[in-house]
Design a protein around this motif. Structure first.
Motif, PDB file in Angstrom:
ATOM      1  N   VAL A 227      -7.615   4.689  -5.252  1.00  0.00           N
ATOM      2  CA  VAL A 227      -7.190   5.549  -4.148  1.00  0.00           C
ATOM      3  C   VAL A 227      -8.268   5.543  -3.075  1.00  0.00           C
ATOM      4  CG1 VAL A 227      -6.478   7.862  -3.468  1.00  0.00           C
ATOM      5  CG2 VAL A 227      -5.928   7.011  -5.756  1.00  0.00           C
ATOM      6  N   HIS A 228      -7.868   5.123  -1.871  1.00  0.00           N
ATOM      7  CA  HIS A 228      -8.822   5.057  -0.764  1.00  0.00           C
ATOM      8  C   HIS A 228      -8.606   6.206   0.200  1.00  0.00           C
ATOM      9  CE1 HIS A 228      -9.941   0.872  -1.809  1.00  0.00           C
ATOM     10  NE2 HIS A 228      -8.654   0.730  -2.125  1.00  0.00           N
TER      11      HIS A 228
ATOM     12  N   THR B  99       3.635  -6.022  -5.476  1.00  0.00           N
ATOM     13  CA  THR B  99       2.472  -5.526  -6.214  1.00  0.00           C
ATOM     14  C   THR B  99       1.831  -4.385  -5.439  1.00  0.00           C
ATOM     15  OG1 THR B  99       2.028  -7.759  -7.036  1.00  0.00           O
ATOM     16  CG2 THR B  99       0.234  -6.153  -7.181  1.00  0.00           C
ATOM     17  N   VAL B 100       1.704  -3.256  -6.084  1.00  0.00           N
ATOM     18  CA  VAL B 100       1.013  -2.135  -5.439  1.00  0.00           C
ATOM     19  C   VAL B 100      -0.479  -2.388  -5.539  1.00  0.00           C
ATOM     20  CG1 VAL B 100       0.560   0.326  -5.475  1.00  0.00           C
ATOM     21  CG2 VAL B 100       2.865  -0.535  -5.931  1.00  0.00           C
ATOM     22  N   ALA B 101      -1.121  -2.649  -4.412  1.00  0.00           N
ATOM     23  CA  ALA B 101      -2.523  -3.067  -4.420  1.00  0.00           C
ATOM     24  C   ALA B 101      -3.465  -1.937  -4.044  1.00  0.00           C
ATOM     25  CB  ALA B 101      -2.717  -4.247  -3.450  1.00  0.00           C
ATOM     26  N   ALA B 102      -2.936  -0.910  -3.367  1.00  0.00           N
ATOM     27  CA  ALA B 102      -3.837   0.167  -2.940  1.00  0.00           C
ATOM     28  C   ALA B 102      -3.071   1.446  -2.691  1.00  0.00           C
ATOM     29  CB  ALA B 102      -4.582  -0.257  -1.672  1.00  0.00           C
ATOM     30  N   LEU B 103      -3.740   2.561  -2.995  1.00  0.00           N
ATOM     31  CA  LEU B 103      -3.202   3.875  -2.665  1.00  0.00           C
ATOM     32  C   LEU B 103      -4.121   4.513  -1.637  1.00  0.00           C
ATOM     33  CD1 LEU B 103      -2.383   5.046  -6.285  1.00  0.00           C
ATOM     34  CD2 LEU B 103      -0.731   5.111  -4.414  1.00  0.00           C
ATOM     35  N   PHE B 104      -3.557   5.390  -0.824  1.00  0.00           N
ATOM     36  CA  PHE B 104      -4.363   6.095   0.169  1.00  0.00           C
ATOM     37  C   PHE B 104      -4.021   7.576   0.129  1.00  0.00           C
ATOM     38  CE2 PHE B 104      -4.177   1.751   1.611  1.00  0.00           C
ATOM     39  CZ  PHE B 104      -5.450   1.510   2.095  1.00  0.00           C
ATOM     40  N   ASP B 105      -5.042   8.381   0.380  1.00  0.00           N
ATOM     41  CA  ASP B 105      -4.819   9.818   0.441  1.00  0.00           C
ATOM     42  C   ASP B 105      -5.898  10.423   1.334  1.00  0.00           C
ATOM     43  OD1 ASP B 105      -2.995  11.636  -1.809  1.00  0.00           O
ATOM     44  OD2 ASP B 105      -4.284  12.669  -0.380  1.00  0.00           O
ATOM     45  N   SER B 106      -5.686  11.693   1.688  1.00  0.00           N
ATOM     46  CA  SER B 106      -6.705  12.352   2.506  1.00  0.00           C
ATOM     47  C   SER B 106      -7.454  13.394   1.683  1.00  0.00           C
ATOM     48  CB  SER B 106      -6.051  13.016   3.721  1.00  0.00           C
ATOM     49  OG  SER B 106      -5.071  13.943   3.278  1.00  0.00           O
ATOM     50  N   ASP B 107      -7.003  13.602   0.445  1.00  0.00           N
ATOM     51  CA  ASP B 107      -7.620  14.593  -0.418  1.00  0.00           C
ATOM     52  C   ASP B 107      -8.882  14.013  -1.070  1.00  0.00           C
ATOM     53  OD1 ASP B 107      -8.373  16.380  -2.346  1.00  0.00           O
ATOM     54  OD2 ASP B 107      -6.384  16.596  -3.237  1.00  0.00           O
ATOM     55  N   PRO B 108     -10.063  14.597  -0.745  1.00  0.00           N
ATOM     56  CA  PRO B 108     -11.335  14.083  -1.289  1.00  0.00           C
ATOM     57  C   PRO B 108     -11.328  14.058  -2.812  1.00  0.00           C
ATOM     58  CG  PRO B 108     -11.733  15.768   0.385  1.00  0.00           C
ATOM     59  CD  PRO B 108     -10.259  15.777   0.111  1.00  0.00           C
ATOM     60  N   LYS B 109     -10.559  14.958  -3.425  1.00  0.00           N
ATOM     61  CA  LYS B 109     -10.528  15.000  -4.887  1.00  0.00           C
ATOM     62  C   LYS B 109      -9.860  13.764  -5.472  1.00  0.00           C
ATOM     63  CE  LYS B 109      -8.920  19.355  -5.488  1.00  0.00           C
ATOM     64  NZ  LYS B 109      -9.163  20.232  -4.341  1.00  0.00           N
ATOM     65  N   LYS B 110      -8.979  13.159  -4.673  1.00  0.00           N
ATOM     66  CA  LYS B 110      -8.264  11.979  -5.181  1.00  0.00           C
ATOM     67  C   LYS B 110      -8.972  10.675  -4.815  1.00  0.00           C
ATOM     68  CE  LYS B 110      -3.725  14.182  -5.239  1.00  0.00           C
ATOM     69  NZ  LYS B 110      -2.574  14.491  -4.375  1.00  0.00           N
TER      70      LYS B 110
ATOM     71  N   ALA C 121       0.852  -1.186   0.000  1.00  0.00           N
ATOM     72  CA  ALA C 121       0.000   0.000   0.000  1.00  0.00           C
ATOM     73  C   ALA C 121       0.885   1.232   0.000  1.00  0.00           C
ATOM     74  CB  ALA C 121      -0.900   0.006   1.227  1.00  0.00           C
ATOM     75  N   ILE C 122       0.491   2.245  -0.749  1.00  0.00           N
ATOM     76  CA  ILE C 122       1.219   3.504  -0.747  1.00  0.00           C
ATOM     77  C   ILE C 122       0.309   4.578  -0.166  1.00  0.00           C
ATOM     78  CG2 ILE C 122       2.360   5.253  -2.150  1.00  0.00           C
ATOM     79  CD1 ILE C 122       2.978   3.095  -4.197  1.00  0.00           C
TER      80      ILE C 122
END
Lengths: 226, 226
Positions: free
Chosen positions: B131-132, B110-121, B87-88
DNA sequence: TGATGTGAAGCGGTTCACAGCC
DNA sequence: GGCTGTGAACCGCTTCACATCA
């Protein structure tokens, strides 16, 4: 103050100290002792003193260090008193990401040029930075006053790119390609290898499957590859 | 073969050896001696032997090492016999660039998931990876069987992200944010800090303005921060 | 003979502990 | 009294050199 040559481990730590001091300065602190600095940032106070002592006597016995003054000294020691023009070779994802990454601590680094061998990229701009043909590296680098090059090309091409960079007379190179490179003369190459780091995590996870007995933290000295 | 704990410097070098062997294997070579390996890739033959000897007796006296066999051993030692789900956290430029970087040596990651705090992403996809919301890290990571997390957020947020990752039960973290992080218990954090590397180059350039006398290469042992 | 595996020596970095100074 | 600067002890990694074995 000593005349001995300082280790790179030491200068790496100076970067860390500088960041810590910046943080303290932003909070309005004026002075700090090596012990307090060590406590706050998980460092070793003797090491801080010894690292600093290589470069001068910056502290006051009984008091500690003046934060602003010490910051200035560290910036001078690290050469962070001028702007370095940087070239990035490889305008792929990694190269572009670094080009866009303006977060280098005190804005002492400016990405002035990108290079690639892909005709589709040459002539375009990435984040406002022009992409040149890598074949024109020498002339463009000279004109743009480039002092540092970042190698962000696939591993197979990295050594050839380094050779070209050295031929252009540059002396400082950051290599993010996953291969060890051979430099010549007084050219300095720093390699940052994500693959090794990930494989190290793989080793850790597989070799030590969930062992939880004993919570003694293994030491991981700052400045070394953790 | 010893029972001693091996240093991380050693295991880092195993990654390097593995890459060298892959190259030789691709060229059709069958066996190689530590001396030949050292010569070809600028390593130290005694160190190669000692590093390998920590894990077993893989060589044949008078002959050397069977390349294919040794590769297999190294992959097993490093845990590169399974696929790790990664996860990134931080879907900005750096995070996206890493997500896109499929160059990790043997496709074991294997990159299985991305995370961010930006609602736009959040909700979007980057290079095919969803992007979760970082708030859902724990549940998503569990479902996706994530074992390794990469922290690619701004420095100020990095420690909070690490805390969240540790709370989710992960044990291996790669930090590319320019701050030292504090891990707990048996959680392993590797930090790769471009800022330190660049400042190190700055120190080199400013401290040693063009000195060219003496072309003795300073040694820069593989595995250490160069 | 030729190359591995390894004890021992060597070297460099870290930590200790205290003299010296504010 | 408190904290810096530093010699000395300590520790771990690297390199040497050779006994060992195919």
């Amino acid at each position: 103050m000593k005349a001995e040559k300082v280790s790179e481990l030491t200068t790496n730590r100076l970067s860390v100290y500088l960041r810590c001091l910046n943080e303290l300065e932003a909070r309005g602190e004026k002075t700090i002792s090596s012990a307090a600095l060590a406590r706050k940032f998980h460092l070793n106070s003797a090491q801080i003193r010894k690292d600093l002592a290589y470069f001068g006597e910056f502290g006051t016995r009984g008091v500690g260090y003046c934060i602003e003054e010490l910051s200035d000294h560290l910036r001078k020691i690290l050469g962070l008193v001028k702007d370095y023009q940087i070239a990035i070779v490889g305008a792929g994802r990694i190269g572009s990401a670094i080009a866009d990454y303006y977060g280098f601590s005190q804005k002492n680094f400016t990405v002035a040029a990108l290079f690639d061998s892909d005709p589709k990229k040459i002539g375009k701009k990435v984040n406002g930075v022009p992409v040149h043909d890598v074949k024109s590296f020498s002339s463009v680098a000279k004109k743009a006053n480039i002092e540092i090059a970042i190698i962000a090309v696939p591993g197979e091409k990295a050594q050839r790119v380094l050779d070209r960079i050295m031929k252009a007379g540059l002396r400082a190179v950051l290599n993010v390609a996953p291969v060890p490179l051979k430099a010549e003369g007084d050219v300095k190459v720093k390699t940052v290898d994500l693959t090794i780091s990930l494989e190290s995590l793989s080793y850790f996870l597989s070799g030590d499957p969930g062992s939880n007995e004993g919570d003694v933290k293994p030491k991981s000295p700052i400045g070394r590859t953790q």
